[in-house]
Design an enzyme around this catalytic site. Sequence first.
Site, PDB file in Angstrom:
ATOM      1  N   THR A  78      -2.485   0.939  -4.511  1.00 62.93           N
ATOM      2  CA  THR A  78      -3.074   2.048  -3.763  1.00 62.93           C
ATOM      3  C   THR A  78      -4.519   2.316  -4.148  1.00 62.93           C
ATOM      4  O   THR A  78      -4.926   2.049  -5.276  1.00 62.93           O
ATOM      5  CB  THR A  78      -2.242   3.327  -3.984  1.00 62.93           C
ATOM      6  OG1 THR A  78      -2.874   4.434  -3.333  1.00 62.93           O
ATOM      7  CG2 THR A  78      -2.087   3.646  -5.467  1.00 62.93           C
ATOM      8  N   SER A  79      -5.263   2.865  -3.191  1.00 64.74           N
ATOM      9  CA  SER A  79      -6.655   3.251  -3.460  1.00 64.74           C
ATOM     10  C   SER A  79      -6.746   4.629  -4.094  1.00 64.74           C
ATOM     11  O   SER A  79      -7.837   5.073  -4.460  1.00 64.74           O
ATOM     12  CB  SER A  79      -7.465   3.228  -2.155  1.00 64.74           C
ATOM     13  OG  SER A  79      -7.545   1.924  -1.636  1.00 64.74           O
ATOM     14  N   LYS A  85     -10.359  -1.899  -2.165  1.00 68.00           N
ATOM     15  CA  LYS A  85     -10.182  -2.531  -0.861  1.00 68.00           C
ATOM     16  C   LYS A  85     -11.382  -2.194   0.035  1.00 68.00           C
ATOM     17  O   LYS A  85     -11.878  -1.073  -0.019  1.00 68.00           O
ATOM     18  CB  LYS A  85      -8.898  -2.020  -0.204  1.00 68.00           C
ATOM     19  CG  LYS A  85      -7.639  -2.197  -1.046  1.00 68.00           C
ATOM     20  CD  LYS A  85      -6.466  -1.442  -0.434  1.00 68.00           C
ATOM     21  CE  LYS A  85      -5.243  -1.427  -1.315  1.00 68.00           C
ATOM     22  NZ  LYS A  85      -4.125  -0.646  -0.758  1.00 68.00           N
ATOM     23  N   ASP A 113      -1.337  -0.592   6.263  1.00 68.52           N
ATOM     24  CA  ASP A 113      -1.555   0.079   7.539  1.00 68.52           C
ATOM     25  C   ASP A 113      -3.026   0.151   7.907  1.00 68.52           C
ATOM     26  O   ASP A 113      -3.353   0.449   9.057  1.00 68.52           O
ATOM     27  CB  ASP A 113      -1.006   1.513   7.482  1.00 68.52           C
ATOM     28  CG  ASP A 113      -1.833   2.383   6.552  1.00 68.52           C
ATOM     29  OD1 ASP A 113      -2.417   3.375   7.036  1.00 68.52           O
ATOM     30  OD2 ASP A 113      -1.913   2.081   5.352  1.00 68.52           O
ATOM     31  N   ASP A 135      -0.107   5.132   0.904  1.00 70.10           N
ATOM     32  CA  ASP A 135      -0.357   6.096   1.971  1.00 70.10           C
ATOM     33  C   ASP A 135      -0.491   5.396   3.318  1.00 70.10           C
ATOM     34  O   ASP A 135      -1.374   4.560   3.518  1.00 70.10           O
ATOM     35  CB  ASP A 135      -1.617   6.901   1.674  1.00 70.10           C
ATOM     36  CG  ASP A 135      -1.500   7.663   0.363  1.00 70.10           C
ATOM     37  OD1 ASP A 135      -0.561   8.454   0.245  1.00 70.10           O
ATOM     38  OD2 ASP A 135      -2.321   7.443  -0.540  1.00 70.10           O
ATOM     39  N   ASP A 142       0.869  -1.168   0.000  1.00 68.11           N
ATOM     40  CA  ASP A 142       0.000   0.000   0.000  1.00 68.11           C
ATOM     41  C   ASP A 142       0.911   1.225   0.000  1.00 68.11           C
ATOM     42  O   ASP A 142       2.096   1.120   0.343  1.00 68.11           O
ATOM     43  CB  ASP A 142      -0.888  -0.031   1.243  1.00 68.11           C
ATOM     44  CG  ASP A 142      -1.699   1.226   1.413  1.00 68.11           C
ATOM     45  OD1 ASP A 142      -2.377   1.625   0.469  1.00 68.11           O
ATOM     46  OD2 ASP A 142      -1.627   1.827   2.510  1.00 68.11           O
TER      47      ASP A 142
END
Length: 216
Positions: free
Chosen positions: A106-107, A137, A162, A13, A11
């Site tokens: 990443t989102s 996600k 995270d 961020d 991931d």
Amino acid sequence: MTIHAQALLFDNDGTLVSSLASVERCWTRWAGEYGITAEEFGRVALHGRPAVEIVADLLPARLVPEAVARVEQLEVEDVPDGGVLLLPGTRDFLDSLPADRWAVVTSATRRLAEARLDAVGIRPKTLVCADDIKRGKPDPEPYLLAARQLGVDPAHCVVFEDAPAGRQAGRAAGMTTVALTTTHRAHELAADLVVADLSALSGLVTDGGVEISVRG
């Protein structure tokens, strides 16, 4: 503890970089522009989810495309103003890995993800973003796509996350999960391994892949 993997999926961020201050600034301004109260905003899960899903939880469908574009613009413009910082251990850990053994998943949209990664000098060979998937996600789709792009069986991938949504996505994809307590407390992150950040780990490249160990 040593984890054996053929591919490592990160991931961004909260895992490789910190953009929490930027996210708070930009989303607070965005909410004000769209007349969303603090109470309404507080009821929606933000971290680790694509912006389009967050916006859809807060606004009528007819406003979603425009509103998503607006918050993306705010976040991209915020990057040069200290909107992103490397987290401890990121540089050393990534530098120890061959480029074809890892990906960023990443989102964020590709435009925003590339802006944040470029700002700290991270240029992954493989990058999976919100633009590339239909379901974000905690659905496993993003991580399964990254595994396919790297040509690795999901069972031989390790996910670094995270956020609970990301950890759930990795688990649902059948992957080993490593949780970082950079944005959540350890008891909120059920994973195969929980560490403070990437500085707690070392990676050893072997003929069979990568061995990930906790530093003594």
